[in-house]
Structures are given as C-alpha cells and as structure tokens.
Design a protein around this motif. Structure first.
Motif, mmCIF file in Angstrom:
data_model
loop_
_atom_site.group_PDB
_atom_site.id
_atom_site.type_symbol
_atom_site.label_atom_id
_atom_site.label_comp_id
_atom_site.label_asym_id
_atom_site.label_seq_id
_atom_site.Cartn_x
_atom_site.Cartn_y
_atom_site.Cartn_z
ATOM 1 N N SER A 111 35.075 30.528 37.118
ATOM 2 C CA SER A 111 34.830 31.941 37.395
ATOM 3 C C SER A 111 33.344 32.270 37.267
ATOM 4 O O SER A 111 32.704 31.949 36.265
ATOM 5 N N ASP A 115 36.317 37.481 37.042
ATOM 6 C CA ASP A 115 37.002 38.164 35.940
ATOM 7 C C ASP A 115 36.096 39.285 35.444
ATOM 8 O O ASP A 115 34.900 39.075 35.240
ATOM 9 N N VAL A 145 38.238 37.480 27.465
ATOM 10 C CA VAL A 145 37.260 38.229 28.266
ATOM 11 C C VAL A 145 36.842 39.499 27.533
ATOM 12 O O VAL A 145 35.642 39.815 27.444
ATOM 13 N N ASP A 202 31.312 41.383 33.875
ATOM 14 C CA ASP A 202 32.043 40.340 34.596
ATOM 15 C C ASP A 202 31.603 38.964 34.109
ATOM 16 O O ASP A 202 30.678 38.834 33.295
ATOM 17 N N SER A 203 32.274 37.943 34.626
ATOM 18 C CA SER A 203 32.093 36.598 34.081
ATOM 19 C C SER A 203 30.771 35.946 34.463
ATOM 20 O O SER A 203 30.499 34.823 34.021
ATOM 21 N N ILE A 210 34.999 30.419 31.758
ATOM 22 C CA ILE A 210 36.345 30.677 32.276
ATOM 23 C C ILE A 210 36.626 29.668 33.383
ATOM 24 O O ILE A 210 36.048 29.729 34.468
#
Length: 330
Positions: A111, A115, A145, A202-203, A210
C-alpha cells in the motif's frame, strides 16, 4: 483360462489384470476439492477475479470466496471454511500467534496511499478529529492504520471515539452523520470522498508497512501443490494482462467494484503490485526483505498492544511454490 495354460502366461495375465485395475482406479479417483481462497471487497484482490474471468485461473483447482469484510475472511479461516485468503501482514502475525499456521505464498500488493483516514469537509489534519467519532472495522489492519495515524499526529487512542463498523457499512453511516471519519480503503474511500470527505492520513506516510499477501494453511500447502501452482499461475496471468491492457483490465475489474475504469485506475495508483522477481526477493533467499520490514511492523504492533506475542517471521514465508512456478516464455 485353461489349467493347461503355461504358468508364465498365467502370471502375465494376472499382472496385466492388476495393471488394468490400478489404471481404472486411478481414472475413477475423485478430483480433490478446489482450493478455497477467501477475499473481501478490495481492489488489491481484483486480479484474482480478473484471472477467473480471463480463464487463467483453473476452476477445478481454485475457488474464490468473497466476503463483505476482512474480519469475515479471518473468521472463515479460523473456522476452516476456507483454505487460504488475501490478508495483510499484520493479520498474518495475529493468526500465527494463535497457532493457525498461515503461510505466505505471494505478496499481492504494497500500500502506498490506498489505506486512509477520511474525515468530514473542513477537517485538515488528524488533530481535527480530537473528541470526534471515527468508524473502524474489526481486525488488526484498521486498528494498526489508526494507531499509526494517531501516533504520527502526536495523538493517543483516547483522543478519538472509535465506532466499530464493517467497511461496507461506513459510507452510509458517514453520509447520515453517524460518524465524523473512517479508516477506509477503495472502493469505500472513493464513496466517502464523493460524499464530501477529505483525506486526513494515508499510507504514503508509512511506506512499506501495509503489505497484502495470499496466505494458505500449512497443512493444505503441503498437500495441494498443483492447486497452489494453479493459483499463482492465474495471478501472474492476470497481472500480465493488466500491464498489457491496463484500460481493458480496469474496465473489467471496475465493474465488479462498481466503479468506472478511471476510478479503478486512480485507486490502483495507491498500490504497488510486485513482480515475480520482486516476490522472490521479498519471500525467499537467505535474507527475505519482507522479514526485515516485517520486524519493524511487529515491533510497532507489540508496542501498541496490537499483537500479544512476537512471531518468527521467516517461518511464515513459503517461497517454495513460487520458485517452482514455470517461467513464462520470453
């Protein structure tokens, strides 16, 4: 056969009869049941369904079973309703600690923005969520997360009000004003943004942390080699098609995800899909790179009490089926 038949002839006839019976038994032996692989609604799993549509995934060997949420996939695996699943690395650790013997045979994606935490219009950072409600699906990944998003914003779990909602229930709750934010992923992130949401985290802020995998129960992996090979062949057949025909692939996968091809391609930009060679480096060799990045993730999970005990990461990686996969012709 007459008693006057020579002994050697009788012996040959008996051997021939035994051979015919053995061949008949082999022909009538029932086909082993298909390998049952669980997925949830997630763009990272879509190449499996694309493989099924393209005919590169042998239905005699592999059956895909879709669940509404990741937590239901994990529940199905724990109940032995499925043989394997698409899960995240942190979820793999949790299953291993519980003695459920998952083995990672493939890294499906890493990711890089897919995410996210989405909040209401007007919010700009995670700090705007102080005292507000945030929808979080059950399971390790959403909790991870949220934990990372809060920690990197100088916040603690007690600073927000967690509302447990499955991922597919979150957009409706957001639109009705029942929650102020959600830990989410596509296609649900797109729905939240269309409802006026704004990405707060966000990731891309946690690169490499992730990772989604295909994991299979160890006992099944040891017994069902041809089915596992069929699964990997189907996956890479679909990935090759995605690279050759990105628009057509996105159109096909977008239909299942109820998004347009353009929206699907936009969501895919938040993912990196490793090649066969990248997979071999991540899962195999004397120093698999996934083990190195996984140790950092495991430490973070232990510190945040998202994992109750450490695991031997290398023992959870099973590169064998991938190394035995025939290479496609140049």
């Amino acid at each position: 056969m007459s008693a006057r038949t020579p002994p050697l002839a009788r012996l040959c006839a008996a051997l021939l009869g035994a051979l015919l019976l053995a061949l008949l038994a082999a022909c009538t032996r029932p086909q082993p049941p298909a390998l049952r692989i669980g997925t949830n609604v997630w763009i990272g799993s879509e190449p499996l369904y694309l493989a099924r549509e393209l005919g590169t995934l042998d239905p005699l060997h592999v059956q895909l079973v879709e669940y509404p949420s990741a937590s239901e996939v994990l529940r199905a695996y724990r109940n032995q309703a499925i043989d394997g699943m698409v899960i995240s690395l942190d979820e793999l650790f949790g299953l291993a600690v519980d003695g459920l013997d998952p083995r990672a045979v493939l890294v499906v994606d890493v990711s890089h923005g897919a995410d996210a935490v989405v909040g209401r219009a007007g919010m700009k950072t995670m700090r705007d969520l102080a005292g507000k409600s945030i929808a979080v699906e059950g399971g390790a990944l959403p909790a991870f997360v949220l934990s990372r998003a809060l920690a990197l914003s100088g916040m603690q779990a007690g600073d927000v009000k967690v509302v447990h909602l499955e991922s597919n229930e979150q957009p409706a709750a957001f639109e009705k004003g029942l929650v102020d934010a959600a830990v989410t992923f596509d296609p649900y992130r797109t729905q939240l943004l269309r409802a006026g949401g704004r990405t707060l985290f966000d990731s891309t802020r946690i690169p490499g942390e992730i990772v989604d995998l295909i994991a299979i129960r160890k006992g099944v992996l040891d017994e069902r080699g041809p089915a596992v090979q069929a699964l990997l062949t189907g996956w890479f057949g679909a990935v090759d098609f995605m690279r050759r025909e990105p628009g057509d692939a996105a159109r096909r996968m977008g239909i299942r995800q109820q998004t347009s091809a353009e929206q699907f391609l936009a969501g895919q930009r938040g993912l990196h899909v490793p090649s066969r060679e990248e997979n071999l480096a991540m899962l195999g060799g004397p120093t698999p790179s996934l083990a190195a990045s996984g140790r950092r993730l495991m430490t973070l999970m232990l510190d945040a009490k998202l994992l109750r005990a450490p695991v031997d990461i290398e023992s959870l990686l099973a590169p064998g089926p991938l190394t035995r996969l025939p290479r496609p012709p140049p």
